[in-house]
Write an enzyme that holds these catalytic residues in place. Structure first.
Site, PDB file in Angstrom:
ATOM      1  N   LYS A 132      51.502  43.599  37.442  1.00 37.06           N
ATOM      2  CA  LYS A 132      50.622  44.472  37.893  1.00 37.06           C
ATOM      3  C   LYS A 132      50.838  44.605  39.485  1.00 37.06           C
ATOM      4  O   LYS A 132      50.734  45.827  40.040  1.00 37.06           O
ATOM      5  CB  LYS A 132      49.214  44.370  37.691  1.00 37.06           C
ATOM      6  CG  LYS A 132      48.834  44.416  35.943  1.00 37.06           C
ATOM      7  CD  LYS A 132      47.641  44.949  35.664  1.00 37.06           C
ATOM      8  CE  LYS A 132      46.702  44.122  35.702  1.00 37.06           C
ATOM      9  NZ  LYS A 132      45.583  44.213  34.850  1.00 37.06           N
ATOM     10  N   GLU A 202      42.580  38.557  37.010  1.00 41.19           N
ATOM     11  CA  GLU A 202      43.648  39.385  38.068  1.00 41.19           C
ATOM     12  C   GLU A 202      42.934  40.619  38.646  1.00 41.19           C
ATOM     13  O   GLU A 202      42.946  40.950  39.664  1.00 41.19           O
ATOM     14  CB  GLU A 202      44.988  39.571  37.328  1.00 41.19           C
ATOM     15  CG  GLU A 202      45.683  38.528  37.073  1.00 41.19           C
ATOM     16  CD  GLU A 202      46.801  39.030  36.377  1.00 41.19           C
ATOM     17  OE1 GLU A 202      47.800  39.706  36.597  1.00 41.19           O
ATOM     18  OE2 GLU A 202      47.363  37.735  35.318  1.00 41.19           O
ATOM     19  N   HIS A 206      41.122  41.857  43.130  1.00 42.94           N
ATOM     20  CA  HIS A 206      41.211  42.966  43.854  1.00 42.94           C
ATOM     21  C   HIS A 206      39.783  43.205  44.250  1.00 42.94           C
ATOM     22  O   HIS A 206      39.806  44.125  45.043  1.00 42.94           O
ATOM     23  CB  HIS A 206      41.826  44.025  42.722  1.00 42.94           C
ATOM     24  CG  HIS A 206      42.927  44.302  42.298  1.00 42.94           C
ATOM     25  ND1 HIS A 206      44.187  44.641  43.065  1.00 42.94           N
ATOM     26  CD2 HIS A 206      43.503  43.709  41.285  1.00 42.94           C
ATOM     27  CE1 HIS A 206      45.308  44.367  42.383  1.00 42.94           C
ATOM     28  NE2 HIS A 206      44.987  43.849  41.276  1.00 42.94           N
TER      29      HIS A 206
END
Ligand code: NAD
Length: 339
Positions: A132, A202, A206
């Site tokens: 990603k 994950e 962010h």
């Protein structure tokens, strides 16, 4: 692809391995079970691996993984190991045509280190990831020549986003002379976060105040405590997502015109919003317009990641057979439908 090639694939299916047997790895195996052009013969998790040249049974594998925590305990074909990837590559050798890397990219260099392991092993074939982060794809880009010299066709960013939606942007861009913006907004609904631990960690990385190292270091209890404060929702904006570099590399637009964000509901399989892509540009006649591509709300994250991943694996096998090795992204190659 012509009819002759299709018949060939049914007579001699592409032999597939799946590395990582968590949420996506298990979904990948289930998705492959009814396919005739692909045969699932190898898989690895953190504590073991399974290899069966005649094909693995996804139900048996899931049952063992759920009851004992590793495929290594599989009665026929299972081996426990803390070097499961290296041992599986050595054992299965060139019997595996291509691997889907459904592994966590934690730390952010992990996928590149797995690619390096394949290069060093001398194995030749197709690798597909659903990675990603932009910085993770950059690490693979730096290995392009090594992958090529090793005879590996590596397809990167081939999940949903990056992946399906990036490819849709590349296709939709064809109507325009100039691309002004690409906005990807995803909605993901999962019943519980434990089914997709790496994906959720994950995503947490962010959030403001977090990074990959911090998210990786969080205990399950800490992840739960964080999700309790947000009612199970993760709202993500302006993510570092490789759709940007992939569309830039494909010559479609500079990366700063690409924005990715979304909402993940970790307590409800219903999507909190419809995943969509909007691409705005100017046509050769000077008209400004926006194309919108919206995924069906009933399609799960697993369907939208694993379907494209194997579509790209099939495309990768065709490239590999033609001697095209190195690194490719989902924005430059059309996936092929797997029957
Ligand atoms: P998960 O946490 O459910 O499962 C990870 C699996 O990898 C487990 O089976 C674990 O045992 C195995 N594993 C971990 N370290 C290993 C090692 N060193 N060797 C062998 N196996 C190892 O993961 P998930 O939620 O299915 O996510 C997998 C990846 O897919 C993540 O990186 C996630 O970001 C990515 N993803 C991409 C998209 C996309 O659209 N591109 C969407 C969702 C998830």
């Amino acid at each position: 692809m012509n009819t002759e090639q299709t018949t060939d694939l049914i007579n001699k299916p592409i032999r597939v391995g799946v590395l990582g047997y968590g949420g996506l790895g298990q979904a990948a195996a289930r998705l492959l079970a009814p396919k005739r052009e692909m045969l699932w013969i190898a898989a690895a998790d953190q504590k073991g691996y399974a290899y069966a040249p005649e094909g693995l049974n996804s139900k048996q594998c899931e049952a063992i993984y759920k009851s004992r925590g590793s495929l290594g305990y599989l009665e026929s074909g299972g081996s426990s190991s803390d070097r499961s990837i290296a041992e599986l590559i050595a054992k299965a050798g060139n019997n595996v045509d291509g691997y889907f890397l459904a592994l966590p990219n934690l730390p952010n260099t992990f996928m590149a280190s797995v690619a390096k392991q394949f290069i060093e092993s001398g194995w030749q074939g197709v690798l597909v990831d659903a990675i990603k982060r932009t910085s993770a794809v950059e690490q693979l880009l730096a290995m392009k020549d090594e992958l090529q010299a090793a005879g590996i066709t590596y397809m990167t960013g081939c999940g949903a986003t990056p992946g399906l939606l990036t490819a849709a942007a590349a296709l939709a861009a064809q109507s325009y002379a100039e691309i002004h913006s690409v906005n990807i907004t995803f909605g993901v609904g999962i019943a519980n976060w434990e089914a997709y631990r790496a994906t959720i960690r994950e995503d947490i990385a962010h959030l403001p105040g977090y990074d990959v190292a911090k998210a990786q270091a969080m205990t399950d209890a800490e992840v739960e405590a964080l999700l309790d404060t947000t009612d199970g929702l993760l709202k993500l904006e302006n993510m570092e997502h490789a759709d940007d570099i992939m569309l830039e590399l494909a010559g479609i637009c500079p990366r700063d015109r690409v924005k990715v964000g979304g909402v993940v509901d970790t307590r409800n399989p219903k999507k909190p919003l419809s995943t969509n892509l909007q691409i705005t540009g100017r046509t050769f006649e000077g008209k400004i317009s926006t194309h919108t591509f919206t995924l069906g709300d009933e399609t799960s994250m697993a369907a939208n990641v694993c379907g494209p991943a194997f579509g790209y694996l099939k495309a990768g096998v065709m490239l590999h057979k033609k001697g095209l090795h190195g690194l490719f992204t989902s924005a430059e190659i059309m996936p092929q439908f797997v029957r």
